[in-house]
Design a protein around this motif. Sequence first.
Motif, PDB file in Angstrom:
ATOM      1  N   UNK A 168       0.838  -1.204   0.056  1.00 42.73           N
ATOM      2  CA  UNK A 168      -0.211  -0.019   0.164  1.00 42.73           C
ATOM      3  C   UNK A 168       0.918   1.102  -0.044  1.00 42.73           C
ATOM      4  N   UNK A 169       0.592   1.891  -0.929  1.00 39.58           N
ATOM      5  CA  UNK A 169       1.535   3.269  -1.256  1.00 39.58           C
ATOM      6  C   UNK A 169       1.134   4.250  -0.016  1.00 39.58           C
ATOM      7  N   UNK A 170       0.092   4.168   0.359  1.00 37.00           N
ATOM      8  CA  UNK A 170      -0.505   5.290   1.561  1.00 37.00           C
ATOM      9  C   UNK A 170       0.248   5.092   2.545  1.00 37.00           C
ATOM     10  N   UNK A 171       0.101   3.703   2.924  1.00 35.24           N
ATOM     11  CA  UNK A 171       0.719   3.217   4.281  1.00 35.24           C
ATOM     12  C   UNK A 171       2.209   3.095   4.615  1.00 35.24           C
ATOM     13  N   UNK A 172       3.038   2.635   3.345  1.00 31.27           N
ATOM     14  CA  UNK A 172       4.357   2.381   3.398  1.00 31.27           C
ATOM     15  C   UNK A 172       5.030   3.931   3.106  1.00 31.27           C
ATOM     16  N   UNK A 173       4.855   4.788   3.799  1.00 31.30           N
ATOM     17  CA  UNK A 173       5.756   6.234   3.800  1.00 31.30           C
ATOM     18  C   UNK A 173       7.063   6.126   3.318  1.00 31.30           C
ATOM     19  N   UNK A 174       7.693   5.252   3.993  1.00 37.31           N
ATOM     20  CA  UNK A 174       9.259   5.335   3.812  1.00 37.31           C
ATOM     21  C   UNK A 174       9.583   4.858   2.290  1.00 37.31           C
ATOM     22  N   UNK A 175       8.524   3.978   1.842  1.00 38.18           N
ATOM     23  CA  UNK A 175       8.929   3.166   0.807  1.00 38.18           C
ATOM     24  C   UNK A 175       8.591   4.137  -0.461  1.00 38.18           C
ATOM     25  N   UNK A 176       7.212   4.534  -0.190  1.00 36.70           N
ATOM     26  CA  UNK A 176       6.149   5.034  -1.778  1.00 36.70           C
ATOM     27  C   UNK A 176       5.771   6.547  -1.768  1.00 36.70           C
ATOM     28  N   UNK A 177       5.871   7.321  -2.603  1.00 40.07           N
ATOM     29  CA  UNK A 177       4.922   8.418  -2.640  1.00 40.07           C
ATOM     30  C   UNK A 177       3.435   7.991  -2.691  1.00 40.07           C
ATOM     31  N   UNK A 178       2.770   8.960  -2.068  1.00 41.42           N
ATOM     32  CA  UNK A 178       1.107   8.918  -2.069  1.00 41.42           C
ATOM     33  C   UNK A 178       0.665  10.284  -2.021  1.00 41.42           C
ATOM     34  N   UNK A 179       0.030  10.388  -3.267  1.00 41.40           N
ATOM     35  CA  UNK A 179      -0.900  11.715  -3.511  1.00 41.40           C
ATOM     36  C   UNK A 179      -1.832  11.788  -2.479  1.00 41.40           C
ATOM     37  N   UNK A 180      -2.582  10.792  -2.076  1.00 37.70           N
ATOM     38  CA  UNK A 180      -3.622  10.894  -1.296  1.00 37.70           C
ATOM     39  C   UNK A 180      -2.830  11.352   0.357  1.00 37.70           C
ATOM     40  N   UNK A 181      -1.689  10.745   0.518  1.00 37.98           N
ATOM     41  CA  UNK A 181      -1.183  11.157   1.903  1.00 37.98           C
ATOM     42  C   UNK A 181      -0.564  12.655   1.770  1.00 37.98           C
ATOM     43  N   UNK A 182       0.089  13.014   0.733  1.00 37.65           N
ATOM     44  CA  UNK A 182       0.792  14.119   0.588  1.00 37.65           C
ATOM     45  C   UNK A 182       0.534  14.727  -0.926  1.00 37.65           C
ATOM     46  N   UNK A 183      -0.355  15.649  -1.005  1.00 32.17           N
ATOM     47  CA  UNK A 183      -0.688  16.149  -2.409  1.00 32.17           C
ATOM     48  C   UNK A 183       0.332  16.562  -2.880  1.00 32.17           C
ATOM     49  N   UNK A 184       1.550  17.218  -2.260  1.00 28.94           N
ATOM     50  CA  UNK A 184       2.771  17.402  -3.168  1.00 28.94           C
ATOM     51  C   UNK A 184       3.769  16.445  -2.747  1.00 28.94           C
ATOM     52  N   UNK A 185       4.053  15.617  -3.947  1.00 28.67           N
ATOM     53  CA  UNK A 185       4.953  14.643  -3.419  1.00 28.67           C
ATOM     54  C   UNK A 185       5.318  14.355  -5.030  1.00 28.67           C
ATOM     55  N   UNK A 186       6.433  13.088  -4.939  1.00 26.50           N
ATOM     56  CA  UNK A 186       7.116  12.726  -6.253  1.00 26.50           C
ATOM     57  C   UNK A 186       6.169  11.534  -6.815  1.00 26.50           C
ATOM     58  N   UNK A 187       6.618  10.872  -7.997  1.00 24.77           N
ATOM     59  CA  UNK A 187       5.965   9.847  -8.698  1.00 24.77           C
ATOM     60  C   UNK A 187       7.118   8.713  -8.929  1.00 24.77           C
ATOM     61  N   UNK A 188       6.498   7.424  -8.736  1.00 18.48           N
ATOM     62  CA  UNK A 188       7.056   6.495  -9.075  1.00 18.48           C
ATOM     63  C   UNK A 188       7.182   5.875 -10.427  1.00 18.48           C
ATOM     64  N   UNK A 189       7.912   5.057 -10.813  1.00 15.58           N
ATOM     65  CA  UNK A 189       8.090   4.498 -12.243  1.00 15.58           C
ATOM     66  C   UNK A 189       7.829   3.002 -12.298  1.00 15.58           C
ATOM     67  N   UNK A 190       7.044   2.612 -13.197  1.00 13.87           N
ATOM     68  CA  UNK A 190       6.865   1.142 -13.346  1.00 13.87           C
ATOM     69  C   UNK A 190       7.190   0.964 -14.883  1.00 13.87           C
ATOM     70  N   UNK A 191       8.309   0.021 -15.288  1.00 10.85           N
ATOM     71  CA  UNK A 191       8.559  -0.039 -16.669  1.00 10.85           C
ATOM     72  C   UNK A 191       8.694  -1.950 -17.208  1.00 10.85           C
ATOM     73  N   UNK A 192       8.511  -1.795 -18.233  1.00 11.03           N
ATOM     74  CA  UNK A 192       8.667  -3.100 -18.559  1.00 11.03           C
ATOM     75  C   UNK A 192       9.123  -2.838 -20.228  1.00 11.03           C
ATOM     76  N   UNK A 193      10.058  -3.965 -20.547  1.00 12.90           N
ATOM     77  CA  UNK A 193      10.747  -3.866 -21.904  1.00 12.90           C
ATOM     78  C   UNK A 193      11.368  -5.286 -22.516  1.00 12.90           C
ATOM     79  N   UNK A 194      11.471  -5.297 -23.823  1.00 12.69           N
ATOM     80  CA  UNK A 194      11.992  -6.517 -24.337  1.00 12.69           C
ATOM     81  C   UNK A 194      13.668  -6.442 -24.234  1.00 12.69           C
ATOM     82  N   UNK A 195      14.125  -7.550 -23.987  1.00 14.21           N
ATOM     83  CA  UNK A 195      15.640  -7.339 -24.151  1.00 14.21           C
ATOM     84  C   UNK A 195      16.065  -7.328 -25.533  1.00 14.21           C
ATOM     85  N   UNK A 196      17.165  -7.040 -25.818  1.00 15.17           N
ATOM     86  CA  UNK A 196      17.662  -6.942 -26.974  1.00 15.17           C
ATOM     87  C   UNK A 196      18.613  -8.206 -27.109  1.00 15.17           C
TER      88      UNK A 196
END
Length: 239
Positions: A211-239
């Motif tokens: 839960x991004x809201x509950x795990x403050x030390x690990x994740x950004x949460x807009x609901x918890x802190x309206x001014x905050x950062x953004x995580x990234x989730x990525x997926x790609x095919x290997x060359x």
Amino acid sequence: MSQADWFVPKGVKFAFTERTGGVSQPPFDSLNFGTHVGDQPSLVLKNRQRLLQQLSLSSEPAWLEQVHGTEVVNLDTDSNRTADASFCRTTNHTCVVMTADCLPVLICDKSATQVAAVHAGWRGLCDGIIEKAVSLFDVAPNELCVYLGPCIGANAFEVGAEVRQLFIDKHPQSESFFILRAGKYLADLQGIARYRTQLMGVNNIYNLPHCTYELKDRYFSYRREPVTGRMASLIWLEK
């Protein structure tokens, strides 16, 4: 089941970032990838460069201008980047979405020939962005793997009765993913996404139950802190 036990086809790589390990200053501390949240652009660029190096990516991820819609862009054929999901069949691109409570959904086929990344806030989830992304794959749904990343959890995501009703109007069984508490409903984004994905015939679904809201030390949460950062989730095919 831990993430280490997930089935990931050979030739597919993906990653969910957390908030630590970057250079951004409070309240964006520290690994913020969002250029639209008020952080210093030079620090965001450094974070993105750090991500590129740590994941050994050969090119910059295809960052999107996300608008909480249902547009899915094919990176192989379209230069548009105003969308909430991306898809590709080549090794030329890395699909990426940013979140800070919304649900990131990564998709690939078992043969490692195509991938997609989806930003599923409640609006996009309700309006069918996951279904739209899945429809771009040219294999049977049971040949797909879906990975649900960290998002605001079912114990923290409060919505109004009107939001609940929108989901029920789409699928009456969605009622089971809402619990009434103190006049508000608690919504289970991962549960809804799993249900909707299974309806399409996808059986290989994995989730990271953080839960991004509950795990403050690990994740950004807009609901918890309206001014905050953004995580990234990525997926790609290997060359």
